[in-house]
Write a protein that holds these residues in place. Structure first.
Motif: not given
Length: 725
Positions: A572-577
């Motif tokens: 899982v790769g999360v990019v927030c902003d």
């Protein structure tokens, strides 16, 4: 022509993991061309001719043109020297047997300053290649003498010093073909394959399944023979002797000829064959005694020596040795004939890349004994036509895998299993490996732990065998990759809160979680290090921990720019902003487009069966969806967000907020999730600032990991924001 000042190397940084340039490690160099900014390649008289004369293989470089000769075209048209340095370094690495196909050079916001990168498997090798390429380029620019061969040799020496040996490299390459990640654990050949609790370790051709007891047995050749004989494996008769007189008595009892060898030697050192005279046996005893703690006298088995590789109980490769002879010409000494007729073979050398060894009479007492038995010495001049035996059964490097009789394979496999080795090199003497041993009178003479693989990977004759693949298949079943779930979280703010909540939910899901984030380094619920953990080193340590079966790692744009990501791929790769621009001036990242290229790294490494979790409220992050090899899961406060609506219409998953609670939606279906408002209140009570969007990112990441909505909800209700450890 006036001399141009050297290109300045302003800074050199090794990016150890996936980065804005590529999936793989690179060496990034900031260059100041100085006055050479006004002198591209076509404005330095004679430059292209001098450069291509020094490095003719530059004609093979495609460059941006995309075809052979592309780089030469750029040279003629005019290209800047930073770009030229990139290709010079790559070519030096190619010539040093470290093929490198990737490189890029880009201008910065500063006049005459460029960022140049190239693929770098090893940092020290890359730095050596850069130094040599820099010096060579300046010499060519200024029409000064160059020595390309010496430069290549220095790079090759650094490769030999720093890179994996050929046996280990073959195993690692086979792991890479299976998409199994690896981590080098020391400066030698100790390598971890896989991550965390699913890792295996190799040390050349030994594994973490190799028994220490079995290794001890294999070192004791007399004990090995006793055990093999007990199970019916043919071995030569013999006994341990304490002096030369006992050696002769043993030989007389066994019947001549005999072999004298050390009981615990290796690589054939100190082994003398086909002995028939008392004085020769006495001399051989002295040689063997120098190479081991005890000396064995064994019945001589006529035939060729063979080395068979057993992996996981199966024989996967076989190689045969051969005698080395010279023929006299009445002019040259034996030593000179060895150089002319044996060591001149290009397959012979002193390093592991050569399948055959150079023979050095002065250093090999066994060769000296064999010469004495023929009435010769190294300085003797054999008569014209006289054949002189230099080495018996040396250099076992002729592949004969396809010739092996099934009964031979069975006996060899039984030998390895009897000793208890999962990987073994079994030495066998027989006149014909295509026949059963009982027909040829052949016998197994040694079983070795940690066998070399080069003879099978790069035989002097015959076909190479896929022994690296056999070892990987032994360590990992066909459906195993050695990977554990990795959640990578990239955010300019709030990443620590997302990471801690995701780690908690994984813990409730039965995982032994390692967490690296701004709040520190955690194993389970225990904080083991208080200093900032959103670093490459911290996440890397977790991947090495055998007690961890899931990792959550926070990073930001600065971490990616400074070191790259600590993992090659993630579940899982999360990019927030898209925040943080004002903090990245040192890396010359000043625009959203530049930042996009940095942050996309987290999406680029998502596995094909993984999930990219993206903030749908950020239009530039929505653009990253098409970069993911895996699924995409959007999150946002507003469920009517255009990106979420379009995504759900295609059956995609999304998380959003409704009446203070998270909603987990797939297509048109919706499931009530965590109570976000209540969780926000607990964060506030603990004095920790966060917001609903941040917590939705954590819920989305947990759902991407296939944690059930019910467990996510329960986990949110029980999460304690305050750091108590």
């Amino acid at each position: 022509m006036s001399r141009h000042d050297d290109i300045k190397l302003l800074r050199v940084n090794y990016l150890r993991g996936p980065n804005m340039w590529t999936y793989r490690p690179v060496l990034e160099t900031w260059l100041d061309l100085g006055a050479l900014e006004d002198y591209p390649s076509n404005k330095v008289p004679g430059f292209t001719d001098r450069l291509t004369a020094a490095l003719p293989a530059l004609a093979e470089h495609h460059c941006g043109v995309g075809e052979r000769g592309g780089f030469l075209q750029r040279l003629v048209e005019g290209t800047w020297m930073g770009h030229v340095l990139e290709h010079v370094v790559i070519e030096l690495l190619n010539l040093a047997s470290m093929p490198t196909g990737f490189g890029q050079t880009r201008s910065t916001s500063q006049h005459g300053v460029y960022r140049m990168v190239f693929r770098a498997r090893d940092e020290q090798v890359a730095r050596q290649a850069l130094a040599e390429g820099h010096a060579l380029l300046m010499a060519v620019i200024n029409d000064e003498p160059t020595d390309v061969a010496a430069a290549v040799e220095r790079v090759r020496d650094k490769v030999d010093d720093c890179y994996l040996g050929p046996s280990t490299a073959a195993i690692v390459a086979a792991a890479t073909d299976r998409r199994i990640p690896h981590i080098r654990l020391n400066d030698g050949n100790l390598v971890q394959l896989g991550h965390g609790a699913r890792q295996r370790r190799i040390w050349t051709a030994e594994t973490d399944m190799t028994s220490a007891i079995a290794e001890g047995i294999a070192r004791d050749k007399d004990l090995t023979k006793d055990l093999l004989k007990a199970v019916g494996v043919p071995v030569p008769a013999g006994s341990v002797v304490k002096n030369a007189d006992e050696a002769w008595e043993a030989a007389d009892d066994l019947g001549l000829p005999v072999v004298v060898k050390p009981s615990d030697g290796n690589h054939g050192r100190g082994v003398t064959l086909d002995l028939k005279k008392r004085e020769d046996i006495a001399a051989a005893f002295e040689v063997a005694e120098r190479h081991g703690s005890e000396v064995l006298v064994e019945r001589y088995i006529p035939g060729n020596e063979h080395r068979l590789l057993v992996v996981g109980g199966q024989v996967v490769a076989a190689a045969r040795g051969d005698e080395a002879w010279v023929t006299g010409d009445g002019k040259h000494t034996v030593e000179e004939l060895v150089e002319l007729q044996i060591n001149s073979d290009p397959r012979r050398g002193t390093t592991e890349e050569f399948p055959l060894n150079r023979l050095d009479i002065a250093e090999d007492a066994v060769i000296q004994l064999d010469l004495q038995r023929q009435g010769l010495s190294a300085t003797a001049v054999p008569a014209a036509g006289q054949r002189v035996l230099i080495q018996r059964n040396g250099n076992v490097a002729i592949d004969c895998t396809d010739e092996m009789h099934p009964d031979v394979a069975f006996q060899v496999s039984l030998a390895a299993r009897t000793i208890g080795l999962d990987i073994a090199g079994v030495d066998l003497v027989t006149s014909d490996i295509s026949k059963p041993l009982h027909e040829t009178g052949g016998a197994i003479v040694e079983v070795n732990a940690g066998p070399g693989l080069l003879m099978h990977l790069k035989p002097a004759a015959g076909n190479p065998q896929p022994v690296g693949q056999a070892i990987i298949d032994h360590l990992f079943s066909s459906d195993e990759t050695g990977r554990i779930p990795i959640v990578g979280i990239t955010a300019s703010t709030g990443g620590n809160n997302i990471a801690r909540l995701v780690a908690w939910l994984l813990h409730l899901n039965g995982r032994h979680v390692g967490l690296s984030c701004s709040d520190g380094l955690f194993l389970g619920n225990r904080r083991v290090e208080h200093r900032r953990g959103a670093r490459w080193e911290a996440a890397h340590r977790l991947l090495m921990n055998r007690g961890v079966d899931a990792v959550v790692a926070e990073s930001n744009a600065g971490v990616i720019l400074q070191d790259g990501l600590a993992y090659d791929r993630c579940a899982v790769g999360v990019v927030c902003d898209m925040g943080g621009l004002g903090t990245l001036d040192d890396h010359d990242i000043r625009t959203e487009d530049q930042l996009f290229k940095v942050l996309r790294t987290q999406v680029d490494v998502v596995l094909s069966d993984g999930v990219a979790v993206l903030n749908a409220a950020e239009p530039r992050l929505v653009e990253m969806a098409e970069l993911s090899d895996g699924e995409v899961l959007f999150y946002a406060l507003d469920g009517s967000n255009a990106a979420i609506t379009a995504h759900r219409a295609k059956g995609g998953r999304a998380v959003f907020l409704r009446s203070g609670a998270a909603v987990l939606a797939q297509g048109q279906g919706e499931t009530a999730g965590a109570n976000i408002d209540a969780l926000l209140q607990r964060f506030a009570a603990a004095g920790i600032a966060t917001d609903a969007q941040t917590l939705l990112a954590a819920v989305a990441a947990a759902w991407a990991l296939h944690i059930s909505p019910e467990l996510i909800s329960a986990g949110a209700d029980t999460f304690v924001p305050a750091l108590t450890h």
